[in-house]
Design an enzyme around this catalytic site. Structure first.
Site, mmCIF file in Angstrom:
data_model
loop_
_atom_site.group_PDB
_atom_site.id
_atom_site.type_symbol
_atom_site.label_atom_id
_atom_site.label_comp_id
_atom_site.label_asym_id
_atom_site.label_seq_id
_atom_site.Cartn_x
_atom_site.Cartn_y
_atom_site.Cartn_z
ATOM 1 C CG ASP A 1 -0.365 -0.013 2.522
ATOM 2 O OD1 ASP A 1 0.879 -0.120 2.609
ATOM 3 O OD2 ASP A 1 -1.107 0.072 3.528
ATOM 4 C CB SER A 2 4.588 1.723 -0.051
ATOM 5 O OG SER A 2 4.797 0.516 -0.757
ATOM 6 C CG ASP B 96 0.199 -4.012 2.106
ATOM 7 O OD1 ASP B 96 -0.043 -4.733 3.081
ATOM 8 O OD2 ASP B 96 1.028 -3.074 2.119
ATOM 9 C CD GLU C 243 7.568 -0.369 7.707
ATOM 10 O OE1 GLU C 243 6.599 -1.076 7.360
ATOM 11 O OE2 GLU C 243 7.805 0.759 7.234
HETATM 12 O O1 KIV Z 1 3.453 -1.148 1.654
HETATM 13 C C1 KIV Z 1 4.617 -1.532 1.725
HETATM 14 O O2 KIV Z 1 5.460 -1.254 0.867
HETATM 15 C C2 KIV Z 1 4.990 -2.346 2.873
HETATM 16 C C3 KIV Z 1 6.437 -2.687 3.025
HETATM 17 C C4 KIV Z 1 7.133 -1.526 3.574
HETATM 18 C C5 KIV Z 1 6.628 -3.896 3.846
HETATM 19 O O3 KIV Z 1 4.174 -2.674 3.665
#
Ligand code: KIV
Length: 306
Positions: free
Chosen positions: A60-61, A99, A198
């Site tokens: 979700d980044s 995610d 994290e």
């Molecule tokens: O959304 C994302 O990129 C993540 C990673 C940082 C593990 O959750």
């Protein structure tokens, strides 16, 4: 019909051996590091997959590095699905994980299961990732019951940015360390397949990793996790922000892209692009007929075509 296109293990096939979730668990048992990266589109997912990375997370980044939001909170299930499908179409070898975005599993277990089913059925994901510890155990159990593998996410959980008051390293007190360890063990008992750790002190991630038989995948959690994950855009300098302490840039795609874009702009302005070799041509007969007609028109023997 399945959208996952799993390749057979036929040794005569050119397809690479598929990484599976059980094979990631084997890696932990055999002390082989697990490699993971995020990806959000077809082109980068192909590069990541063809480079032999074990796990691709459609994180979700995406909200921040692709869509330009200042947190992960805004991205929707439909937006995440759109990108998960693009990644799925690119990936043959790696495990694809979707995610679950903020709000897609926070108001009820049934809603969480229904959204996770969409990521598997419509997006082709092989697992989903959710943030949280003991507050998510019932959801993890229900997802596992529904044959949906789950990856947990503990420590600095970006969907809790408002509760945490920012993006700060977590697990700094004995009490917090014990809570995190209990969360991790509970996620494993509930059936989670792996846990992302994290933003944790190295010592804490090491302790949790030793307590679990499922793999830990670290980001900003030191080198003692069973695997590592980074955000693709951080890896190649496309994030437009000061990299966090834990990021190592392995390339400078921003510089590469800028050089290409500026070169194109300059050559269009200078009429150096496109060149003769980049142009299509008429066949000889049509070219001669066209020239003849232009000639007649120039001499006034032919009416101008409107
Ligand atoms: O959304 C994302 O990129 C993540 C990673 C940082 C593990 O959750």
């Amino acid at each position: 019909m399945s959208v996952t296109h799993f390749r057979s293990a036929d040794p005569c096939s050119a397809a690479p051996a598929k990484v599976t979730l059980p094979s990631l668990q084997d890696k932990k048992r055999n002390c082989q590091p697990i490699t993971a990266l995020t990806a959000y589109d077809y082109a980068t997912a192909r590069l990541v997959d063809e480079s032999g990375i074990d796990m691709i997370l459609v994180g979700d980044s995406l909200a921040m590095v692709v869509m330009g939001h200042d947190s992960t909170l805004a991205v929707t299930v439909d937006e995440m699905l759109h990108h998960t499908r693009a990644v799925r179409r690119a990936v043959r070898r790696a495990v694809v994980v979707a995610d679950m975005p903020f709000g897609s599993y926070h108001s009820g277990i049934g809603e969480g299961v229904a959204n996770a089913v969409r990521f598997v059925k419509e997006g082709g994901a092989e697992a989903v990732k959710i943030e949280g510890g003991r507050n998510r155990l019932e959801l993890v159990e229900r997802l596992v019951d529904a044959e949906i593998p789950v990856i947990g996410h503990l420590g600095l959980t970006p969907q809790s940015v408002h509760r945490m008051g920012g993006y700060a390293v977590q697990g700094k007190t004995l009490r917090a360390i014990d809570e995190l360890t209990r969360d991790a063990i509970s996620l494993e008992h509930a059936g989670a397949t792996a846990v992302v750790l994290e933003g944790l002190p190295r010592e804490v991630a090491k302790r949790i990793t030793a307590e679990l038989s499922i793999p830990t995948i670290g980001i900003g959690a030191g080198p003692d996790c069973d695997g590592q994950i980074l955000v693709f855009h951080d890896l190649v300098n496309l994030s437009f922000s000061k990299p966090a302490k834990f990021v190592r840039q392995y390339g400078d795609a921003a510089a590469l892209f800028r050089t290409a874009i500026e070169g194109y702009r300059d050559e269009v302005v200078g009429r150096a692009f496109p060149a003769e070799a980049e142009s299509y041509h008429l066949a000889k007969d049509e070219r001669l007929a066209l020239e003849e007609r232009e000639h007649e028109r120039a001499e006034g023997r032919l009416a101008v075509i409107r």
